[in-house]
Scaffold this motif. Structure first.
Motif, PDB file in Angstrom:
ATOM      1  N   THR A 197      -6.483  -9.265  -6.269  1.00  0.00           N
ATOM      2  CA  THR A 197      -6.371  -7.915  -6.822  1.00  0.00           C
ATOM      3  C   THR A 197      -6.719  -6.921  -5.737  1.00  0.00           C
ATOM      4  O   THR A 197      -7.152  -7.278  -4.652  1.00  0.00           O
ATOM      5  N   GLY A 198      -6.528  -5.667  -6.059  1.00  0.00           N
ATOM      6  CA  GLY A 198      -6.903  -4.614  -5.124  1.00  0.00           C
ATOM      7  C   GLY A 198      -5.939  -4.491  -3.974  1.00  0.00           C
ATOM      8  O   GLY A 198      -4.796  -4.951  -4.019  1.00  0.00           O
ATOM      9  N   THR A 199      -6.417  -3.883  -2.895  1.00  0.00           N
ATOM     10  CA  THR A 199      -5.565  -3.595  -1.750  1.00  0.00           C
ATOM     11  C   THR A 199      -5.013  -4.860  -1.108  1.00  0.00           C
ATOM     12  O   THR A 199      -3.893  -4.891  -0.616  1.00  0.00           O
TER      13      THR A 199
ATOM     14  N   ALA B 152       0.831  -1.201   0.000  1.00  0.00           N
ATOM     15  CA  ALA B 152       0.000   0.000   0.000  1.00  0.00           C
ATOM     16  C   ALA B 152       0.858   1.240   0.000  1.00  0.00           C
ATOM     17  O   ALA B 152       0.557   2.223  -0.666  1.00  0.00           O
TER      18      ALA B 152
ATOM     19  N   GLY C  94      -1.834  -5.837  -2.655  1.00  0.00           N
ATOM     20  CA  GLY C  94      -0.755  -4.949  -2.242  1.00  0.00           C
ATOM     21  C   GLY C  94      -0.254  -5.314  -0.862  1.00  0.00           C
ATOM     22  O   GLY C  94       0.957  -5.336  -0.608  1.00  0.00           O
TER      23      GLY C  94
ATOM     24  N   ARG D 142     -10.512  -0.483 -13.411  1.00  0.00           N
ATOM     25  CA  ARG D 142      -9.400  -1.428 -13.239  1.00  0.00           C
ATOM     26  C   ARG D 142      -9.501  -2.607 -14.205  1.00  0.00           C
ATOM     27  O   ARG D 142      -8.488  -3.182 -14.591  1.00  0.00           O
TER      28      ARG D 142
ATOM     29  N   ARG E 215      -0.716  -2.187 -10.697  1.00  0.00           N
ATOM     30  CA  ARG E 215      -1.840  -1.250 -10.774  1.00  0.00           C
ATOM     31  C   ARG E 215      -1.804  -0.322  -9.555  1.00  0.00           C
ATOM     32  O   ARG E 215      -1.274  -0.687  -8.512  1.00  0.00           O
ATOM     33  N   CYS E 216      -2.405   0.861  -9.690  1.00  0.00           N
ATOM     34  CA  CYS E 216      -2.564   1.745  -8.530  1.00  0.00           C
ATOM     35  C   CYS E 216      -3.544   1.105  -7.562  1.00  0.00           C
ATOM     36  O   CYS E 216      -4.595   0.593  -7.963  1.00  0.00           O
ATOM     37  N   ASN E 217      -3.213   1.138  -6.277  1.00  0.00           N
ATOM     38  CA  ASN E 217      -4.132   0.563  -5.301  1.00  0.00           C
ATOM     39  C   ASN E 217      -5.173   1.589  -4.852  1.00  0.00           C
ATOM     40  O   ASN E 217      -5.150   2.758  -5.239  1.00  0.00           O
ATOM     41  N   ASP E 218      -6.117   1.145  -4.030  1.00  0.00           N
ATOM     42  CA  ASP E 218      -7.213   2.009  -3.597  1.00  0.00           C
ATOM     43  C   ASP E 218      -6.699   3.264  -2.896  1.00  0.00           C
ATOM     44  O   ASP E 218      -7.178   4.376  -3.140  1.00  0.00           O
TER      45      ASP E 218
ATOM     46  N   THR F  37      -0.656  -2.310  -6.516  1.00  0.00           N
ATOM     47  CA  THR F  37      -0.969  -3.705  -6.220  1.00  0.00           C
ATOM     48  C   THR F  37      -0.324  -4.542  -7.294  1.00  0.00           C
ATOM     49  O   THR F  37      -0.043  -4.081  -8.398  1.00  0.00           O
TER      50      THR F  37
END
Length: 469
Positions: A338-340, A321, A343, A423, A371-374, A326
């Motif tokens: 996937t997602g946070t 994070a 990460g 995403r 990818r950019c995380n939340d 991620t």
């Protein structure tokens, strides 16, 4: 519709903010010269505001009234016959002053006042009301023109606004308006025009048209700004860097590459917002979440940046994070998520150092996507909302660098489902086209345009909620 041109002359003592007022009303940061030095304006200068493609209002900047006491004495010495209108005595004074070269600065001011429809008398409410102010207002009354006092610098800590409001009616100044040229408030500008409308019935149509125009421009400016922010977020959320990585060093190199791509995109958004609001790159500087030398002083991917707006992450498990990305790892149909969560998972593995986590990562092969995380996307959004709020409340005569407010409540922003959808649509991102090989056809996907529009509407609602809090 044809409007009669309204001529407004801006008058006041030296350094009260006359040029600043005109800059802010016209959104023109290049008009005149604004400085803390006294008597910067030496000549009368004007600028025109157009409404519906025609000249509607002419604003005139004037030199400061530097010797109002002597000027008033000279005018009173001309008043032999009590029945002579004082405006005629003003004309007589101007003829003598021109011949004898007396009161060169004041003569310019008075002559311009006579040629105007109304006078805006700008006062610095950080000062006490003094004899010079009474003398200046008395001189203006001789010109037989309506005068509207404009209280400037009302947002200053040492403002004496209440005292000015109490004293001005005692010298027959009952119509008063507050308008801070540094800390801009849209509603204060509308109040100024509304006051003028009550004083100038013959120019009602002109002023009504200007009020309508300014309200429409404000709405369009906010919509365009939110659309710019939405474009940034969609580009960043949809960005997926497909990389082949072996070991922690390569992983971190890929992460750094992603960081730089997103940083550049954020800076592009910042520059576009500044241009939209007609500000320069040097109109902001270091604060807790600043822009410094054209870049955010506190880096987007610095853990402290998230803490500033309440986006916290903990210990080694949060490493993913903190770096702001991620990592999706595909291997024979097996996904680490996937997602946070991904990460955090990769962060935990990095935190294990030479133990099983590192050996496990070293054995992984196949396609990986960064990818950019939340948290990063939320931070991107918050930073732009803070900047937008600062721009919306900045006068165009402000001399001090802007300090974006960092008190936005992150809990009110949430995380938009539109970004979660983005995403899964990597072709929506306009970033790193060399790596992603996206065609313009894919970038101009109608579904992407709809997502941007919907996200811009969400951002505008959040901006309104933030202003109300």
């Amino acid at each position: 519709m044809s409007f009669p041109v309204l001529r407004i002359t801006v008058v006041g003592h030296t350094n009260t903010g006359k040029t600043s007022l005109i800059r802010t009303l016209t959104r023109d940061i290049e008009f005149g010269e604004v400085s803390d030095r006294p008597a910067v304006t030496r000549e009368v200068s004007g600028i025109t505001l157009n409404v519906e493609d025609q000249s509607a209002i002419e604003l005139f900047d004037t030199p400061g009234l530097e010797d109002s006491i002597s000027l008033l004495n000279s005018l009173e010495n001309l008043q032999g016959d009590r029945h002579t209108p004082r405006v005629d005595l003003i004309e007589q004074f101007l003829s003598q002053a021109d011949a004898e070269n007396h009161f060169p600065q004041e003569s310019k001011v008075v002559r311009q006042v006579l040629a105007s429809d109304v006078v805006l008398y700008v006062v610095d409410v950080r000062e006490r009301i003094l004899g010079k102010h009474r003398d200046e207002l008395d001189i203006l009354s001789w010109c037989a023109k309506p005068v509207l006092p404009v209280l400037n610098f009302t947002a200053a800590d040492d403002a004496q606004t209440a005292s000015w409001r109490e004293q001005l009616p005692r010298i027959a100044m009952h119509a008063i308006v507050e308008f801070d040229t540094v800390v801009y408030a849209h509603q204060d500008e509308l109040h100024l025009y509304e006051k003028l409308r009550t004083m100038l019935d013959s120019h009602r149509e002109t002023i009504d048209a200007l009020i309508k125009l300014r309200s429409s421009q404000r709405s369009q400016l906010i919509q365009a700004s939110c659309y710019e922010i939405a474009e940034l977020l969609i580009d960043s959320a949809a960005l997926a860097l497909a990389v082949t990585m072996n070991g922690e060093t390569n992983t971190r190199q890929a992460v750094n590459r992603m960081h730089n791509i997103v940083r550049r995109r954020e800076q592009n958004c910042v520059s576009n917002l500044l241009q939209l609001h007609r500000f320069r790159d040097d109109d902001y500087a270091t604060t807790e979440l600043p822009i410094e030398d054209g870049r955010w002083g506190l880096d987007l991917f610095n853990p402290q940046a998230m803490k500033q707006v309440g986006l916290h992450a903990g210990s080694a498990a949060a490493t993913g994070a903190l770096v702001g990305v991620t990592l999706d790892i595909m291997l024979g149909g097996l996904s680490l998520g996937t997602g946070t969560a991904a990460g955090a998972a990769i962060g935990a593995l990095w935190g294990l150092g030479e133990t099983h986590g590192k050996r496990f990562i070293d054995r992984l092969r196949g396609r990986r996507e960064l990818r950019c995380n939340d948290a990063t996307l939320r931070l991107l959004e918050l930073r732009q909302i803070m900047l937008l709020k600062a721009l919306l409340h900045r006068g165009h005569a402000s001399q001090q660098p802007m300090k974006p407010d960092n008190t936005t409540d992150p809990g009110s922003t949430g995380f938009s489902p539109i970004l979660r959808k983005a995403r899964a649509e990597s072709q929506w991102s306009r970033l790193d086209e060399a790596a992603n090989q996206h065609s313009m056809k894919a970038i101009n996907d109608p579904a992407r345009a709809t997502a941007v529009e919907q996200l811009a509407e969400e951002i505008e609602r959040k901006l309104e909620l933030s202003d109300q809090s």
